[in-house]
Motif scaffolding. Structure first.
Motif, mmCIF file in Angstrom:
data_model
loop_
_atom_site.group_PDB
_atom_site.id
_atom_site.type_symbol
_atom_site.label_atom_id
_atom_site.label_comp_id
_atom_site.label_asym_id
_atom_site.label_seq_id
_atom_site.Cartn_x
_atom_site.Cartn_y
_atom_site.Cartn_z
ATOM 1 N N ASN A 92 0.645 -1.124 -0.122
ATOM 2 C CA ASN A 92 -0.095 0.068 0.103
ATOM 3 C C ASN A 92 0.915 1.392 0.183
ATOM 4 O OD1 ASN A 92 -2.522 -1.714 0.211
ATOM 5 N ND2 ASN A 92 -2.487 -1.625 2.423
ATOM 6 N N PHE A 93 2.109 1.094 -0.198
ATOM 7 C CA PHE A 93 3.260 2.301 -0.320
ATOM 8 C C PHE A 93 3.317 2.726 -1.557
ATOM 9 C CE2 PHE A 93 3.705 -0.129 3.476
ATOM 10 C CZ PHE A 93 3.446 0.700 4.849
ATOM 11 N N TYR A 94 3.352 3.774 -2.049
ATOM 12 C CA TYR A 94 3.817 4.617 -3.416
ATOM 13 C C TYR A 94 5.231 4.820 -3.139
ATOM 14 C CZ TYR A 94 -1.234 4.269 -4.423
ATOM 15 O OH TYR A 94 -2.529 4.076 -4.883
ATOM 16 N N THR A 95 5.766 4.598 -4.324
ATOM 17 C CA THR A 95 7.313 4.912 -4.353
ATOM 18 C C THR A 95 7.331 5.212 -5.918
ATOM 19 O OG1 THR A 95 9.351 3.933 -4.209
ATOM 20 C CG2 THR A 95 7.743 2.522 -4.838
ATOM 21 N N GLU A 96 8.816 5.839 -6.302
ATOM 22 C CA GLU A 96 9.328 6.076 -7.394
ATOM 23 C C GLU A 96 10.526 5.556 -7.519
ATOM 24 O OE1 GLU A 96 8.180 7.387 -10.532
ATOM 25 O OE2 GLU A 96 6.022 7.453 -9.592
ATOM 26 N N THR A 97 10.873 4.304 -8.049
ATOM 27 C CA THR A 97 12.198 3.800 -8.145
ATOM 28 C C THR A 97 11.965 2.789 -9.638
ATOM 29 O OG1 THR A 97 11.954 3.023 -5.950
ATOM 30 C CG2 THR A 97 13.454 1.814 -6.979
ATOM 31 N N THR A 111 9.636 -19.105 7.168
ATOM 32 C CA THR A 111 8.294 -19.042 7.790
ATOM 33 C C THR A 111 7.925 -17.695 8.010
ATOM 34 O OG1 THR A 111 8.947 -19.940 9.650
ATOM 35 C CG2 THR A 111 8.004 -21.493 8.195
ATOM 36 N N ASP A 112 8.911 -17.034 8.404
ATOM 37 C CA ASP A 112 8.883 -15.339 8.955
ATOM 38 C C ASP A 112 8.622 -14.204 7.933
ATOM 39 O OD1 ASP A 112 8.743 -16.509 11.663
ATOM 40 O OD2 ASP A 112 10.919 -16.117 11.718
ATOM 41 N N GLY A 113 8.658 -14.892 6.664
ATOM 42 C CA GLY A 113 8.760 -13.864 5.562
ATOM 43 C C GLY A 113 9.693 -13.103 5.460
ATOM 44 N N GLN A 114 9.710 -11.772 4.811
ATOM 45 C CA GLN A 114 10.963 -11.037 4.563
ATOM 46 C C GLN A 114 10.307 -9.507 4.909
ATOM 47 O OE1 GLN A 114 14.131 -11.906 3.704
ATOM 48 N NE2 GLN A 114 13.363 -14.040 4.223
ATOM 49 N N ILE A 115 11.412 -8.701 4.928
ATOM 50 C CA ILE A 115 11.310 -7.521 5.136
ATOM 51 C C ILE A 115 11.939 -6.765 3.936
ATOM 52 C CG2 ILE A 115 11.638 -5.051 6.582
ATOM 53 C CD1 ILE A 115 11.254 -7.045 9.042
ATOM 54 N N VAL A 116 11.563 -5.744 3.238
ATOM 55 C CA VAL A 116 12.040 -5.143 2.295
ATOM 56 C C VAL A 116 12.131 -3.524 2.699
ATOM 57 C CG1 VAL A 116 11.472 -6.553 0.268
ATOM 58 C CG2 VAL A 116 10.090 -4.817 0.761
ATOM 59 N N THR A 117 12.987 -2.704 2.050
ATOM 60 C CA THR A 117 13.043 -1.522 2.695
ATOM 61 C C THR A 117 12.757 -0.627 1.382
ATOM 62 O OG1 THR A 117 15.230 -1.325 2.341
ATOM 63 C CG2 THR A 117 14.698 -1.412 4.418
ATOM 64 N N GLN A 160 14.692 3.511 4.214
ATOM 65 C CA GLN A 160 14.367 3.949 5.454
ATOM 66 C C GLN A 160 13.025 3.076 6.044
ATOM 67 O OE1 GLN A 160 13.548 8.205 5.019
ATOM 68 N NE2 GLN A 160 15.717 8.561 4.148
ATOM 69 N N MET A 161 11.961 2.952 4.995
ATOM 70 C CA MET A 161 10.900 2.425 5.222
ATOM 71 C C MET A 161 10.765 0.888 5.245
ATOM 72 S SD MET A 161 7.002 3.297 3.696
ATOM 73 C CE MET A 161 6.745 4.847 4.617
ATOM 74 N N LEU A 162 10.384 0.383 6.378
ATOM 75 C CA LEU A 162 10.534 -1.290 6.198
ATOM 76 C C LEU A 162 9.009 -1.449 5.850
ATOM 77 C CD1 LEU A 162 12.270 -1.849 9.583
ATOM 78 C CD2 LEU A 162 13.297 -1.671 7.384
ATOM 79 N N VAL A 163 8.969 -2.651 4.780
ATOM 80 C CA VAL A 163 7.652 -2.991 4.503
ATOM 81 C C VAL A 163 7.800 -4.783 4.786
ATOM 82 C CG1 VAL A 163 6.223 -3.513 2.584
ATOM 83 C CG2 VAL A 163 7.438 -1.451 2.603
#
Length: 86
Positions: free
Chosen positions: A26-31, A52-58, A62-65
């Motif tokens: 749900n986060f808008y970005t320009e990459t 099983t814990d999934g992953q975190i992308v940044t 700065q913003m962790l998803v």
């Protein structure tokens, strides 16, 4: 060509061979992602697909998803679609 996925959305420019990422969850970005960047992300996620814990992308370093393990599988499929565009 526009991709509207469950996890990511964006547009592939065949002329420049770049995928412009517009949204992650749900986060808008320009990459802009080049082929090797998409490949590196895809390979990393495939390597850790069974976590099983999934992953975190940044976003913007700065913003962790957080991505659940199911969302990681969906994202892998979406990255495969992007890779086929190159």
């Amino acid at each position: 060509m526009y991709l509207e996925g469950q996890i990511i959305s964006g547009e592939f420019d065949q002329e420049t061979q770049v995928f412009s990422l517009k949204k992650v969850k749900n986060f808008y970005t320009e990459t802009s992602l080049k082929e090797n960047q998409v490949g590196h992300l895809y390979n990393y996620l495939k390597l850790h697909e069974g976590d099983t814990d999934g992953q975190i992308v940044t976003l913007y370093d700065q913003m962790l998803v957080r991505l659940s393990s199911e969302e990681v599988k969906v994202l892998i499929g979406e990255l495969e679609r992007i890779q086929s565009m190159y």
